[in-house]
Scaffold this motif. Structure first.
Motif, PDB file in Angstrom:
ATOM      1  N   TRP A  79       0.834  -1.204   0.000  1.00  0.00           N
ATOM      2  CA  TRP A  79       0.000   0.000   0.000  1.00  0.00           C
ATOM      3  C   TRP A  79       0.870   1.257   0.000  1.00  0.00           C
ATOM      4  O   TRP A  79       0.618   2.203  -0.749  1.00  0.00           O
ATOM      5  CB  TRP A  79      -0.917   0.011   1.228  1.00  0.00           C
ATOM      6  CG  TRP A  79      -1.581   1.337   1.441  1.00  0.00           C
ATOM      7  CD1 TRP A  79      -2.680   1.811   0.806  1.00  0.00           C
ATOM      8  CD2 TRP A  79      -1.138   2.379   2.328  1.00  0.00           C
ATOM      9  NE1 TRP A  79      -2.961   3.083   1.254  1.00  0.00           N
ATOM     10  CE2 TRP A  79      -2.035   3.458   2.178  1.00  0.00           C
ATOM     11  CE3 TRP A  79      -0.091   2.501   3.219  1.00  0.00           C
ATOM     12  CZ2 TRP A  79      -1.902   4.630   2.905  1.00  0.00           C
ATOM     13  CZ3 TRP A  79       0.026   3.666   3.935  1.00  0.00           C
ATOM     14  CH2 TRP A  79      -0.872   4.718   3.776  1.00  0.00           C
TER      15      TRP A  79
ATOM     16  N   ASP B 186       2.514   1.887  -3.411  1.00  0.00           N
ATOM     17  CA  ASP B 186       1.514   2.372  -4.370  1.00  0.00           C
ATOM     18  C   ASP B 186       1.140   3.823  -4.075  1.00  0.00           C
ATOM     19  O   ASP B 186       1.062   4.651  -4.991  1.00  0.00           O
ATOM     20  CB  ASP B 186       0.270   1.483  -4.305  1.00  0.00           C
ATOM     21  CG  ASP B 186      -0.784   1.903  -5.309  1.00  0.00           C
ATOM     22  OD1 ASP B 186      -0.468   1.961  -6.519  1.00  0.00           O
ATOM     23  OD2 ASP B 186      -1.931   2.170  -4.891  1.00  0.00           O
ATOM     24  N   TYR B 187       0.931   4.140  -2.811  1.00  0.00           N
ATOM     25  CA  TYR B 187       0.560   5.500  -2.410  1.00  0.00           C
ATOM     26  C   TYR B 187       1.654   6.500  -2.782  1.00  0.00           C
ATOM     27  O   TYR B 187       1.382   7.550  -3.363  1.00  0.00           O
ATOM     28  CB  TYR B 187       0.296   5.524  -0.901  1.00  0.00           C
ATOM     29  CG  TYR B 187      -0.261   6.824  -0.407  1.00  0.00           C
ATOM     30  CD1 TYR B 187      -1.610   7.119  -0.556  1.00  0.00           C
ATOM     31  CD2 TYR B 187       0.552   7.767   0.216  1.00  0.00           C
ATOM     32  CE1 TYR B 187      -2.135   8.317  -0.100  1.00  0.00           C
ATOM     33  CE2 TYR B 187       0.045   8.965   0.672  1.00  0.00           C
ATOM     34  CZ  TYR B 187      -1.305   9.234   0.516  1.00  0.00           C
ATOM     35  OH  TYR B 187      -1.814  10.427   0.960  1.00  0.00           O
TER      36      TYR B 187
ATOM     37  N   GLN C  58       3.972   6.126  -5.072  1.00  0.00           N
ATOM     38  CA  GLN C  58       4.081   6.209  -6.526  1.00  0.00           C
ATOM     39  C   GLN C  58       3.006   7.120  -7.109  1.00  0.00           C
ATOM     40  O   GLN C  58       3.255   7.886  -8.039  1.00  0.00           O
ATOM     41  CB  GLN C  58       4.004   4.812  -7.160  1.00  0.00           C
ATOM     42  CG  GLN C  58       4.413   4.792  -8.605  1.00  0.00           C
ATOM     43  CD  GLN C  58       5.846   5.272  -8.831  1.00  0.00           C
ATOM     44  OE1 GLN C  58       6.750   4.916  -8.080  1.00  0.00           O
ATOM     45  NE2 GLN C  58       6.049   6.077  -9.842  1.00  0.00           N
ATOM     46  N   GLN C  59       1.801   7.064  -6.554  1.00  0.00           N
ATOM     47  CA  GLN C  59       0.724   7.953  -7.004  1.00  0.00           C
ATOM     48  C   GLN C  59       1.086   9.416  -6.758  1.00  0.00           C
ATOM     49  O   GLN C  59       0.807  10.278  -7.593  1.00  0.00           O
ATOM     50  CB  GLN C  59      -0.579   7.610  -6.291  1.00  0.00           C
ATOM     51  CG  GLN C  59      -1.195   6.310  -6.765  1.00  0.00           C
ATOM     52  CD  GLN C  59      -2.472   5.995  -6.038  1.00  0.00           C
ATOM     53  OE1 GLN C  59      -3.179   6.883  -5.579  1.00  0.00           O
ATOM     54  NE2 GLN C  59      -2.770   4.714  -5.912  1.00  0.00           N
ATOM     55  N   ILE C  60       1.706   9.702  -5.633  1.00  0.00           N
ATOM     56  CA  ILE C  60       2.144  11.076  -5.332  1.00  0.00           C
ATOM     57  C   ILE C  60       3.202  11.506  -6.344  1.00  0.00           C
ATOM     58  O   ILE C  60       3.140  12.614  -6.897  1.00  0.00           O
ATOM     59  CB  ILE C  60       2.673  11.188  -3.896  1.00  0.00           C
ATOM     60  CG1 ILE C  60       1.528  11.006  -2.896  1.00  0.00           C
ATOM     61  CG2 ILE C  60       3.385  12.514  -3.672  1.00  0.00           C
ATOM     62  CD1 ILE C  60       1.962  10.872  -1.467  1.00  0.00           C
TER      63      ILE C  60
ATOM     64  N   GLU D 110       3.632  10.479  -9.344  1.00  0.00           N
ATOM     65  CA  GLU D 110       3.017  10.640 -10.667  1.00  0.00           C
ATOM     66  C   GLU D 110       1.975  11.748 -10.706  1.00  0.00           C
ATOM     67  O   GLU D 110       1.366  11.987 -11.750  1.00  0.00           O
ATOM     68  CB  GLU D 110       2.403   9.312 -11.098  1.00  0.00           C
ATOM     69  CG  GLU D 110       3.452   8.237 -11.317  1.00  0.00           C
ATOM     70  CD  GLU D 110       2.854   6.867 -11.557  1.00  0.00           C
ATOM     71  OE1 GLU D 110       1.601   6.720 -11.543  1.00  0.00           O
ATOM     72  OE2 GLU D 110       3.641   5.931 -11.753  1.00  0.00           O
TER      73      GLU D 110
ATOM     74  N   LYS E 171      -0.930  11.887  -9.119  1.00  0.00           N
ATOM     75  CA  LYS E 171      -2.305  11.386  -9.043  1.00  0.00           C
ATOM     76  C   LYS E 171      -2.922  11.633  -7.690  1.00  0.00           C
ATOM     77  O   LYS E 171      -4.088  11.345  -7.478  1.00  0.00           O
ATOM     78  CB  LYS E 171      -2.344   9.897  -9.377  1.00  0.00           C
ATOM     79  CG  LYS E 171      -1.930   9.607 -10.797  1.00  0.00           C
ATOM     80  CD  LYS E 171      -1.940   8.126 -11.069  1.00  0.00           C
ATOM     81  CE  LYS E 171      -1.481   7.845 -12.492  1.00  0.00           C
ATOM     82  NZ  LYS E 171      -1.403   6.402 -12.744  1.00  0.00           N
ATOM     83  N   ARG E 172      -2.158  12.156  -6.748  1.00  0.00           N
ATOM     84  CA  ARG E 172      -2.670  12.467  -5.404  1.00  0.00           C
ATOM     85  C   ARG E 172      -2.246  13.866  -5.049  1.00  0.00           C
ATOM     86  O   ARG E 172      -1.231  14.338  -5.352  1.00  0.00           O
ATOM     87  CB  ARG E 172      -2.126  11.488  -4.376  1.00  0.00           C
ATOM     88  CG  ARG E 172      -2.800  10.161  -4.491  1.00  0.00           C
ATOM     89  CD  ARG E 172      -2.955   9.576  -3.104  1.00  0.00           C
ATOM     90  NE  ARG E 172      -3.610   8.288  -3.249  1.00  0.00           N
ATOM     91  CZ  ARG E 172      -4.704   7.976  -2.605  1.00  0.00           C
ATOM     92  NH1 ARG E 172      -5.253   8.790  -1.766  1.00  0.00           N
ATOM     93  NH2 ARG E 172      -5.260   6.825  -2.755  1.00  0.00           N
TER      94      ARG E 172
END
Length: 56
Positions: A43, A46-47, A49-51, A53, A55-56
């Protein structure tokens, strides 16, 4: 039985070739339980990586 030392290729394999580092975090018992419920290390990766990219 003879001990022959470390076998080449043994041990935990790297996730990928990008190079990872070990990081230690101190948490309370409650925080650790929540972290595990969220999915633990998978988790967190993934979290983050989203930051990265956006996405967060």
């Amino acid at each position: 039985m003879k001990k022959r030392g470390k076998t080449p290729g043994s041990g935990r394999k790297a996730l990928d070739e990008s190079g990872t580092v070990v990081t230690t975090v101190r948490l309370t018992g409650e925080q650790r339980a929540t972290f595990q419920l969220l999915g633990g290390v998978a988790w967190l990766r993934d979290y983050l990586q989203q930051i990265i990219e956006g996405k967060r």
